[in-house]
Scaffold this active site. Sequence first.
Site, PDB file in Angstrom:
ATOM      1  N   HIS A  54     123.366  97.980  56.561  1.00 60.32           N
ATOM      2  CA  HIS A  54     122.392  97.207  55.454  1.00 60.32           C
ATOM      3  C   HIS A  54     123.120  96.352  54.192  1.00 60.32           C
ATOM      4  CE1 HIS A  54     118.384  96.006  54.534  1.00 60.32           C
ATOM      5  NE2 HIS A  54     118.862  96.104  52.854  1.00 60.32           N
ATOM      6  N   HIS A 101     111.898  94.870  56.026  1.00 65.13           N
ATOM      7  CA  HIS A 101     111.804  95.874  55.227  1.00 65.13           C
ATOM      8  C   HIS A 101     111.295  96.609  56.712  1.00 65.13           C
ATOM      9  CE1 HIS A 101     111.204  98.061  51.205  1.00 65.13           C
ATOM     10  NE2 HIS A 101     112.351  97.697  51.958  1.00 65.13           N
ATOM     11  N   ARG A 104     112.061  88.887  44.427  1.00 65.61           N
ATOM     12  CA  ARG A 104     112.847  88.991  43.175  1.00 65.61           C
ATOM     13  C   ARG A 104     114.544  88.678  43.716  1.00 65.61           C
ATOM     14  NH1 ARG A 104     110.787  93.953  43.651  1.00 65.61           N
ATOM     15  NH2 ARG A 104     112.668  94.926  43.998  1.00 65.61           N
ATOM     16  N   ASN A 113     119.420  87.482  56.684  1.00 60.59           N
ATOM     17  CA  ASN A 113     119.724  89.819  56.554  1.00 60.59           C
ATOM     18  C   ASN A 113     120.118  89.396  57.997  1.00 60.59           C
ATOM     19  OD1 ASN A 113     117.134  92.228  57.256  1.00 60.59           O
ATOM     20  ND2 ASN A 113     119.408  92.079  55.442  1.00 60.59           N
TER      21      ASN A 113
END
Length: 740
Positions: free
Chosen positions: A48, A94, A115, A531
């Site tokens: 990750h 997620h 964020r 990602n």
Amino acid sequence: MSEKTIIDEQTIKEHNLTLDEYALIQELIGREPNLTELGIFSLMWSEHCSYKSSKVHLKKLPVTGKNVIQGPGENAGIIDIGEGLVAVFKIESHNHPSFIEPYQGAATGVGGILRDIFTMGARPIAAMNSLRFGPLDIPKNRSIMDGVVSGIAGYGNSFGVPMVGGDVYFNDCYSLNPLVNAFCLGLAEKDKIFYARAEGFDNAVLYVGSKTGRDGIHGATMASAEFGEDLEEKRPNVQVGDPFKEKLLLEACLEVMDQGLVVGIQDMGAAGLTCSTTEMAANAGTGIEIDLDLVPQREEGMTPYEIMLSESQERMLIVAEEDKVERVQEVFAKWDLDAVRIGRVTEGGRLHVKWHGETVVEIPVDSVVNLCPAYNREYSPPSPPQPIIENTTISTPQNYKEVFLKLLTSPTIANKEWVFRQYDHMVQTNTAFLPGADASLLRIKDQKRALAITLDGNSLYTYLEPRSGGKIAVAEACRNLACVGATPIGVTNCLNFGNPEKPEIMWQFKEVVEGVAEACQTFDIPVTGGNVSFYNDTKGVSIHPTPVLGIVGMVDDIDKAVSPGFKEEGHIILLLGENKDELGASEYLRWVLREEKGRTPQIDLDYEKRVHQVCLDAIDQELLFSAHDISEGGLAVCAVECAFLSPTNMGCSLDLRSDLRPDVLLFGETQSRILVTISDKNLEAVLALAEKHKVTAAVLGTTGGDTFKISVNDLSIFEVPVLEAYNAWKQAIPEYFKVR
């Protein structure tokens, strides 16, 4: 050094590290690590955080361009959009947390991506999400979907960011592995961008935001392994979010940034305090020293291991010059947030962590951040290969109306209002198009320009032909932008795959990345980050390869933008692009005939780009009333969606001319097609644009009436009242959630 612990093979395995990786850790730090240090390496060397299985292939993506200010490697990518502004955007997964705890998993996914944006100095102006669930006739899948959508709404609505769109797909492969990919876009002034760098020896290191708890420990490690029978035991790995606290954190961070009080800043996301300290130091070529006794904690008796590995939400690490620390603290106090000096920037490139007066961590930051092994894993196509079916082996429908209405009830095609009505998509008052358009359109205040954003990725295409599926994911996203009048300027991707240690999964990944790279080069759009989410497997079952492409586009004049719905009766319906003999990988085959077979629609990227240009030129010249791309469900679904999205559920009559079988013509998902409406007087001009760009264009029919009619070569295929079709489409998903 305190924390003397014997590290045995079982402990190494529990930290998801191999024996070879453990040996490398020993070599890099020159000794046996203690348990906290092992935990730090476990997080930072997880799939990750380190991308150790994907780096070799991700290098093939185009990441540079004339307007790129920040590409991969930071919290978010940045594109210069002119007039002193930059667009800051990113997508993150997620997935694993959302399976274990759907509400909190999805909610903290939203919090994390927010964020990522405001840590760069940008105010988030819009969010989207790409969701994948198993079939809704299974109660567990309904429960997961309900929790995920509620979590996204609960966090986004409370924080005050509009959820302006996204996509939702359904397939058996997601029953044990739902996907939750969160995207966010922000705006910042070009001269007020901030980076995750711990620069300036002896500058203060400040912990700001919420207090640290035991939630989320080993979250990144959990996201880097397959799920087995121990799912309940993983619930402590899921973080708990507080959107109201995050809103305060946003305002405090932007205020200290605006006042020039910040040297560097990073979100404590995956890997928490571990990630922010080591990455900020490594990025600046410095070291960091912190004292864990100074870290604000909301639980008693926390160990160094727990404090360093916690992934509690709504926290940031700030580096500030010593004479500005007090002013930073005053700002955060005004917003009722902690801002505590916990350490300083040092020379020597090491992370030095103290606890109760003793050193508990002493490691080179480079070893954690930059020296993780990169694997060129074995890859090979699946055996046997995917079955190929010929259209001639598929029987034609006996009742086209019945088939058409059934296709509209596919949850992948059906109306998604059940999802987006739970989101506030109008907060901040920048939203120009409501959810349901091909792309979301956002005003830039005090300008005629606008930003368009879209998410796309058909996993059935990439399952059957990964390379073609990767190309189509990019092409369709760009096509969606073209349909509202936007030119693509940058892309972020979320690549969701199974276990990379399986050669067939690694082959899928390689092929998809190469397809995405080729398409991005054709459309001249840089990949600014993204990602990779591997290990989306449960009990040995992998998801379909699912690349999700988030593409940002620019509209020069928002007054010229068009939406997909029919506008008035009597408009000409025109097809840009051509119909082909392609039925494989279609939603018609999957939902109606229960077949996941066939060739993925083939795509000519150059032709696709020319189709987009015709649409863009026609919109710029104000020749079009509407535009809608043809995707899942084919031509028939595209046309009826235009009717559904009209102000009055206006019908249309299509008289198609083709040698193709009616089922292929109506339900095939051939790419590079856009359905537009125009007036009689503009027909010649649009046909001239098509001829200029060497694009096929054909008149299909006209708008009007309250029925949806299709004929092929003067033979009636079916006719259905628009309201009947609309009800089938609109009620399909809510029907699953009725009290039973």
